[in-house]
Design an enzyme around this catalytic site. Structure first.
Site, short mmCIF file in Angstrom:
data_model
loop_
_atom_site.label_atom_id
_atom_site.label_comp_id
_atom_site.label_asym_id
_atom_site.label_seq_id
_atom_site.Cartn_x
_atom_site.Cartn_y
_atom_site.Cartn_z
CD1 TRP B 321 10.05 14.10 17.06
CD2 TRP B 321 8.94 14.31 18.94
NE1 TRP B 321 10.89 14.99 18.06
CE2 TRP B 321 10.26 15.05 18.99
CE3 TRP B 321 8.14 14.23 20.42
CZ2 TRP B 321 10.62 15.94 20.28
CZ3 TRP B 321 8.55 15.19 21.48
CH2 TRP B 321 9.75 15.79 21.19
CG HIS B 322 5.56 12.24 22.04
ND1 HIS B 322 4.97 12.93 21.00
CD2 HIS B 322 5.55 13.10 22.89
CE1 HIS B 322 4.80 14.07 21.18
NE2 HIS B 322 5.14 14.46 22.60
N GLY B 323 8.35 8.53 20.77
CA GLY B 323 9.03 7.42 21.25
C GLY B 323 8.77 5.90 20.46
#
Lengths: 305, 470
Positions: B321-323
């Protein structure tokens, strides 16, 4: 509603009051004291220098050329006016400030091989903020040029002395030992890094080139001898010459100035012990390079004669 | 529009003033327009993506509420597929393509990797998760679908938390748009104080340490292990102050207009275990993953092996989700493994944690160091950079790189000490109040001094918030 008014009015009064007080104290301090750190060199160049030969540049200059070694050979007094992390607009500004007071005989620009590829004023041009509004037109103009709001922000002392007060405070209380020898700062540190392999030949930026050309023109108009030098580094060679080096060489030719390009001198690649990082000499490297530079300068002078 | 831009300094007071001057029935529409204006300042075309996500989730939400059985399920699946498809295309397409082609390369099929020129829409993960969370809640029957489209559109695009959270739950935020807010001076002052502290965290701490962190992490070959440790230490505070600062500003901005957003950080570096760290760090995302990923997978009410699997999956997904980078995947897996280790120790082996005295302090420091090591994966530009950073820490010692000079190193350390002192005061519950003093003059002077500290210590060119890229 009364509480809100009291709260926000009190906040406003304290903020404005402190801003005015800070402005008053800081300006008085700046005019009566020589600021520490980078400001010693800046203050010296702007207000007190009188040497016949001035070295202008970034940290490359500070760590490359030793004025005390150069004075005998050149037969003139010499000062290293390099300042950390600066670029062409800063060099032009310093030159402008110096020329308002006197004209040196020689100016040596110590340049990075990608010197003319820097965009904007450079991240540390704002070290000149304490001199804003002190009659230095170029400093005022450059600082205000950032954007439309900047001239308004510069009216606030808190903004002007943003983070600079900290250095003043810190050095005022814990002291500052000036390790520089006529602007040159010796580094005893040994090299702890491998050869840098990611250096690239960057495209020149027109504004930066223009700034350099203006510097050359001012010097030429005043009859100042100009030397541009690219010291060696501990990085892998690139294919061909750097673009910035080519432009500087062309400009030097136009005004009969000396250009010494040692940026890819292979001798230095065999001696990492002369550096403390990939671009800066330690004291041993500085001594060796200053001597080499003087020889090269002599050779150039003889060729020109 | 960035919270730390002059444009926002002009935008917010105008919006706040007009909001309170307008009659109640116009306020939501006005906030909706202001929110889209806020977002469109960055790249106007990408507002269409928010609009699309809003329409899809609103229509599906209505349909889910009005239907039953298979049709209800189909609506949910359609909603999830459409929303995550957009997220995938804009955020993960290049990453996924690269991964697939790497696999093909390993299988001996060497092909040129196609690069799609896609600019990541700011905050896409935040508003997508918020909108998807709403639809799932409607499906589960925990909330009723919103009837008014414009109110729902405001829920998805509410500007204080649009681009970097907190990821709000419909049950908390939607009813607030129906409430008739009366102007409350205390809320205004409280919101203002939260904003001041948020700006202090972002501009003074995150901004000042970022110079050193960038200098080291963007040029790892040139730095030794000592400097990497220092950079990792600074980044540990940078990421907290950057994101925590943003969250506080968002909560403060919303509070000024009478809205209560959820708390996103609760002194995470005072956690005594990794499990507690995740109860205190990015709370809105952690609880989102808990409710919509971990529990649906079975949570802890299953076999031990499945419990550990669920933890690991949740944290790897959180990392993704973060990247779109392997560094985030490894960071997520790292935390998943740490949590598995903690679960085995506490739940399966029944080793109790000491929560008092010296052992508590030791646990806090140990958890901090574990988090700091994880942040190296998070900050490194590539996975090989992260490996190189750890290699330098273990094998290449040397003098500390002091960047722009000792004074430039000392300032962030002093500011971090100030932050830690404040956090310690809150953690210990010490009854010392300056900005939150009941006496209006003490409170005002403290707030003013804080503004002055920001003005004289801030790194104004610290740029965008890190979490915008997620």
């Amino acid at each position: 509603m009364k509480t809100i008014l009291k709260y926000f009015l009190c906040v406003l009064v304290v903020v404005v009051g402190f801003d005015l007080l800070l402005g008053f104290v800081a300006k008085r301090y700046v005019t009566t004291h020589i600021l520490p750190g980078d400001y010693q060199a800046i203050d010296y160049l702007i207000n007190r220098s009188n040497e016949e030969c001035l070295i202008i540049g970034s940290s490359l200059a500070i760590n490359s050329l030793m004025p005390s070694l150069m004075e005998d050979s050149l037969g003139m007094t010499c000062y290293n006016g390099g300042a950390n992390a600066q670029s062409m607009p800063y060099f032009e500004t310093m030159l402008d400030c110096v020329f308002r007071r006197y004209t040196p005989k020689m100016v040596i620009f110590v340049l990075d091989p990608n010197e003319l590829s820097r965009k904007g004023l450079g991240q540390r041009y704002n070290v000149l903020v304490p001199y804003y509004g002190c009659g230095h037109e170029l400093i005022d103009r450059n600082l205000e040029s950032k954007d439309a709001v900047e001239p308004w922000l510069l009216r606030s002392a808190s903004y002007r002395y943003n983070r600079i007060w900290w250095r003043i405070l810190l050095y005022h209380f814990i002291g500052y030992s000036n390790k520089s020898d006529k602007g040159f700062v010796p580094h005893e540190r040994p090299m702890s890094l491998p050869m840098l392999k990611t250096i690239q030949n960057e495209d020149t930026v027109q504004a930066c080139v223009d700034s350099f050309v203006r510097c050359m023109t001012i010097c030429n108009d005043r009859g100042v001898k100009v030397v541009c030098v690219f010291p060696p580094g501990y990085y892998s060679p690139v294919n061909g010459a750097f673009q910035s080096v080519n432009v500087v060489e062309e400009e030097c030719l136009k005004i009969n100035a000396v250009c010494i390009d040692d940026s890819q001198d292979s001798t230095f690649l065999e001696h990492p012990e002369w550096f403390y990082d990939n671009k800066h000499f330690n004291i041993d490297g500085s001594v060796i390079y200053t001597k080499q530079f003087l020889q090269e300068l002599k050779a150039h002078s003889q060729t020109q004669q | 529009m960035l919270f730390n831009s002059l444009a926002f300094v002009a935008f917010f007071p105008i919006v706040c003033l007009l909001y309170w001057l307008l009659p109640h029935r116009w306020r939501n529409l006005f906030l909706l327009i202001a929110s889209y204006y806020f977002y469109m300042n960055w790249k106007p075309a990408y507002a269409l993506l928010i609009g699309f996500s809003t329409i899809v989730t609103w229509v599906c939400g209505r349909h889910i509420a009005d239907s039953a059985g298979k049709a209800k399920k189909v609506s949910l699946v359609v909603c999830l597929v459409l929303n995550f498809a957009i997220l995938f295309i804009y955020k993960y397409l290049n990453f996924a393509t690269g991964a697939v082609f790497s696999l093909l390369d390993l299988a001996g099929l060497r092909m040129a990797v196609p690069e799609f020129d896609i600019l990541l829409p700011v905050g896409i993960s935040f508003y997508t998760f918020q909108a998807v969370g709403y639809t799932i809640d409607v499906y589960r029957g925990t909330i009723r679908p919103e009837r008014n489209f414009f109110t729902y559109a405001l829920f998805v695009s509410f500007f204080p938390q649009l681009v970097a959270g907190p990821i709000e739950r419909a049950a908390n935020l939607l009813p607030q748009f129906h409430t008739r807010h009366k102007f409350n001076g205390e809320n205004l002052i409280e919101g203002f104080k939260l904003m001041i502290w948020g700006y202090f965290m972002k501009l003074c701490i995150a901004g000042n340490v970022s110079v050193y962190v960038d200098a080291v992490f963007n040029n790892l070959p040139n730095h030794n292990g000592t400097s990497v440790i220092m950079a990792a230490f600074f980044f540990t505070f940078q990421i907290f102050c950057d994101f925590g600062g943003y969250s506080l500003i968002a909560i403060g901005v919303a509070r000024c207009m009478g809205f209560n957003l959820m708390q996103n950080f609760n002194r995470p570096y005072f956690a005594t275990s990794v499990k507690e760290f995740w109860r205190r760090w990015h709370i809105s995302l952690s609880t989102w993953f808990m409710d919509y990923v971990y529990i649906p997978l079975g949570g802890s009410r299953c076999s031990r092996a499945k419990h550990l699997r669920n933890l690991l999956i949740t944290f790897v997904v959180s990392g993704v989700w973060h990247g779109a980078n392997w560094t985030f995947v490894v960071w997520g897996a790292y935390h998943g493994l740490l949590l598995c280790g903690h679960t085995i120790r506490v739940k399966f082996l029944h080793i109790k944690e000491s929560t008092t005295g010296l052992m508590k302090a030791v646990n806090i420091v140990f958890t901090f160091v574990l988090a700091m090591a994880g942040w190296i994966f998070f900050r490194a530009n590539t996975l090989s950079d992260a490996v190189q950073a750890f290699h330098h820490i273990l094998y290449r010692r040397g003098p500390l790189f002091i960047g722009e000079g000792k004074s430039e190193m000392a300032l962030p350390l002093v500011l971090i000490a100030l932050l830690v002192l404040k956090e310690l005061k809150d953690e210990m519950g010490w009854n010392i109040h300056l900005m939150h003093n009941k006496n209006v003059y003490v409170s005002a002077v403290s707030s003013a001094l804080m503004i002055i500290v920001i003005a004289v210590c801030a790194q104004f060119e610290s740029g965008a918030f890190i979490y915008f890229q997620f």
